[in-house]
Scaffold this motif. Structure first.
Motif, PDB file in Angstrom:
ATOM      1  N   THR A 120     -40.649 -12.509 -23.648  1.00 42.63           N
ATOM      2  CA  THR A 120     -40.129 -13.357 -24.006  1.00 42.63           C
ATOM      3  C   THR A 120     -40.303 -13.148 -25.712  1.00 42.63           C
ATOM      4  N   GLY A 121     -40.098 -15.380 -26.275  1.00 37.74           N
ATOM      5  CA  GLY A 121     -40.186 -15.558 -27.444  1.00 37.74           C
ATOM      6  C   GLY A 121     -41.057 -14.447 -28.279  1.00 37.74           C
ATOM      7  N   SER A 122     -41.918 -14.978 -27.873  1.00 35.27           N
ATOM      8  CA  SER A 122     -43.055 -14.009 -28.377  1.00 35.27           C
ATOM      9  C   SER A 122     -42.724 -12.397 -29.151  1.00 35.27           C
ATOM     10  N   ASN A 140     -39.747 -12.000 -30.910  1.00 32.39           N
ATOM     11  CA  ASN A 140     -39.943 -12.405 -32.884  1.00 32.39           C
ATOM     12  C   ASN A 140     -40.760 -11.419 -33.558  1.00 32.39           C
ATOM     13  N   HIS A 183     -44.716 -20.850 -34.993  1.00 33.76           N
ATOM     14  CA  HIS A 183     -45.033 -20.277 -34.490  1.00 33.76           C
ATOM     15  C   HIS A 183     -45.714 -19.350 -34.556  1.00 33.76           C
ATOM     16  N   GLU A 235     -37.775 -21.728 -38.200  1.00 34.75           N
ATOM     17  CA  GLU A 235     -37.950 -22.179 -36.858  1.00 34.75           C
ATOM     18  C   GLU A 235     -37.034 -23.243 -37.457  1.00 34.75           C
ATOM     19  N   ASN A 253     -40.341 -26.354 -33.982  1.00 34.59           N
ATOM     20  CA  ASN A 253     -41.199 -26.942 -32.166  1.00 34.59           C
ATOM     21  C   ASN A 253     -42.446 -27.895 -33.068  1.00 34.59           C
ATOM     22  N   ASP A 299     -36.427 -17.913 -35.806  1.00 33.60           N
ATOM     23  CA  ASP A 299     -37.032 -17.570 -34.934  1.00 33.60           C
ATOM     24  C   ASP A 299     -36.505 -19.536 -34.042  1.00 33.60           C
ATOM     25  N   ALA A 329     -36.169 -20.338 -30.822  1.00 37.46           N
ATOM     26  CA  ALA A 329     -36.143 -20.226 -29.243  1.00 37.46           C
ATOM     27  C   ALA A 329     -35.302 -21.739 -28.887  1.00 37.46           C
ATOM     28  N   ARG A 330     -35.164 -22.430 -30.418  1.00 29.63           N
ATOM     29  CA  ARG A 330     -34.454 -24.006 -29.920  1.00 29.63           C
ATOM     30  C   ARG A 330     -33.154 -24.011 -30.289  1.00 29.63           C
ATOM     31  N   LYS A 357     -37.091 -21.661 -22.572  1.00 30.29           N
ATOM     32  CA  LYS A 357     -37.081 -23.975 -22.382  1.00 30.29           C
ATOM     33  C   LYS A 357     -35.870 -24.596 -22.255  1.00 30.29           C
TER      34      LYS A 357
END
Ligand SMILES: Cc1ncc(COP(=O)(O)O)c(C=O)c1O
Length: 354
Positions: free
Chosen positions: A70-72, A75, A96, A148, A152, A181, A183-184, A212
Motif C-alpha cells: 500500500t501507499g500508506s 509512506n 494523507h 503531497e 488529494n 507522498d 501517490a498521484r 490509484k
C-alpha cells in the motif's frame, strides 16, 4: 470475447466517481498478471518484482525502489527511514499521512508530527522553513518535511516546481530530509510536464502508487538511495509487508506504467469537463481543477452533501461525501466520456431540483 478498451466504464454499473482507487484491472492487465514469472520476493527472487523496482527507481533517477502492498506502508517506511524515534516530521494539516494513516508515524516510528495549515498545493515555503526546529536536547528536532504531490484533499492540486526547489533549498540549509507522498505524482507529471527524474532529484524518498490513477489493483513503491532501500526492506518485513510470489501484482504495475500513464491526460480533460458543467451552480471552480480531482464546495449553495450524494447515487452516479458541505469527484480509467456525460446529466438535474 472482445476486450473492453482501457477507459471504458464497466457496462451497466454506476458511474463511480468516488475515487480513482475503484478501478478494476483490464483483461490485458489480467493476462500480464497471469503470465508473470514469479519467485519468493522475501528471498529477493521474484523477477517481476525486481524488474518493477528497477524500472521505477530509474524513472525517478534514484538508485533503488521497494514494492509495498500500500501507499500508506510506503509512506511509513520512508518516514522511518528519514526520522529517528523522537524526531519530528513537518507536513500539512490535510496530508494523507496525518489524516488517513492512523497515527502510524507515532505508533510505529516514535515520530512526532507538526503540521502547517492546510493550503493544499499552495506551499508557503518561508512559513515551513520558519517551523524547522534545530537539533538539541531541549526540543524535538525536525528531521524531515513531507509534501503531497498531487494533493488529494487539496483538490488534486499540483505543487509547482519553483516552490519545490525553494523547499529543497530550505531543507538543505537546515539539514532536514524531504519526502514526497507521490501517490498521484503521475498526474503532476502529466499536468505540468515536469520529468519524473526532476521530481526524483528533489526528494530523498518518494512513495508512489500504482493502484490509484494508473489502475493496478494493488501496489506502491518507496524510492530512494540504495542504502536507504536496503533498510526499507527490513522495515517492510517488520511491518508485516514481506510478500512472496507477488510478481503477479508487480506485473499489473508494470503493465500500468506502460499503458496507463499517458492516458491520465484524458482523465484530466474529463475532470475539467465535469468542473465546467458544475461551476455555474457555484459548487465547483473549473479554474482550480488541474488533474483528476473535482472538489465540490456546497457551502455557498447551502446544499447538503449527503443529500446530494444520495440523490446522485439513486440515479447511478457515485460521489464521495467528505463533510456536511463538501464532496468530491475523481475521474479514472473506468469512467469514459459517456460516463462523464451521464454524470453531468444526473448532477445538473439534481442541482436544478435542489
Ligand atoms: C495522497 C495519498 N497518499 C497515500 C495514500 C495511501 O494509499 P493506500 O490506500 O494504498 O494505503 C493515498 C490513498 O488514497 C493517497 O491519496
Amino acid at each position: 470475447m472482445a476486450e473492453p478498451a482501457a477507459g471504458a466504464a464497466p457496462s451497466g454499473g454506476p458511474v463511480d466517481l468516488r475515487s480513482d482507487t475503484v478501478t478494476r484491472p483490464t483483461e490485458a492487465m489480467r493476462r500480464a498478471m497471469a503470465q508473470a514469472p514469479v519467485g519468493d520476493d522475501v528471498y529477493g527472487e521474484d523477477p517481476t518484482v525486481n524488474a518493477l523496482e528497477a524500472e521505477v527507481a530509474a524513472l525517478f533517477g534514484h538508485e533503488a525502489a521497494l514494492f509495498t502492498p500500500t501507499g500508506s506502508m510506503a509512506n511509513q517506511i520512508a518516514l522511518q527511514l528519514l526520522v529517528p524515534p523522537a524526531g519530528e516530521l513537518l507536513c500539512d494539516a490535510d496530508a494523507h499521512i496525518v489524516t488517513y494513516e492512523m497515527a502510524a508515524a507515532a505508533a510505529y516510528g516514535g515520530i512526532s508530527t507538526r503540521t502547517w495549515p492546510a493550503v493544499g498545493a499552495a506551499l508557503d515555503v518561508d512559513q515551513i522553513a520558519a517551523m524547522i526546529r534545530p537539533d538539541g536536547y531541549w526540543a524535538v528536532p525536525t528531521r524531515a518535511i513531507a509534501v503531497e504531490q498531487t494533493h488529494n484533499r487539496g483538490g488534486g492540486g499540483v505543487i509547482g516546481l519553483d516552490a519545490l526547489r525553494s523547499l529543497r533549498t530550505a531543507a538543505d540549509a537546515a539539514g532536514v530530509a524531504l519526502h514526497c507522498d507521490g501517490a498521484r505524482i503521475w498526474h503532476a507529471h502529466v499536468a505540468d510536464g515536469v520529468p519524473l527524474t526532476e521530481y526524483g532529484r528533489l526528494f530523498d524518498t518518494l512513495s508512489v502508487c500504482l493502484s490509484k490513477g494508473l489502475g493496478a489493483p494493488v501496489g506502491s513503491l518507496v524510492i530512494g538511495g540504495a542504502d536507504r532501500i536496503d533498510k526499507a526492506r527490513y522495515i517492510r518485513k517488520r511491518l508485516g509487508g514481506g510478500m512472496r510470489q507477488v510478481g503477479i501484482l508487480a506485473a499489473a504495475g508494470r503493465y500500468a506504467l506502460r499503458h496507463h500513464l499517458d492516458r491520465l491526460a484524458a482523465d484530466h480533460a474529463r475532470a475539467a469537463r465535469l468542473a465546467e458543467a458544475l461551476t455555474p451552480f457555484g459548487i465547483a471552480d473549473a479554474a482550480r481543477v488541474r488533474t483528476n480531482v473535482v472538489p465540490l464546495d456546497l457551502g455557498k449553495a447551502l446544499l447538503d452533501a449527503l443529500a446530494l450524494g444520495a440523490a446522485a447515487a439513486e440515479r447511478g452516479v457515485l460521489v464521495s461525501v467528505l463533510g456536511p458541505r463538501t464532496a468530491r469527484l475523481l475521474t479514472h480509467l473506468d469512467v469514459d466520456d459517456a460516463g462523464i456525460d451521464r454524470a453531468i446529466d444526473v448532477l445538473t438535474t439534481v442541482l436544478r431540483g435542489a
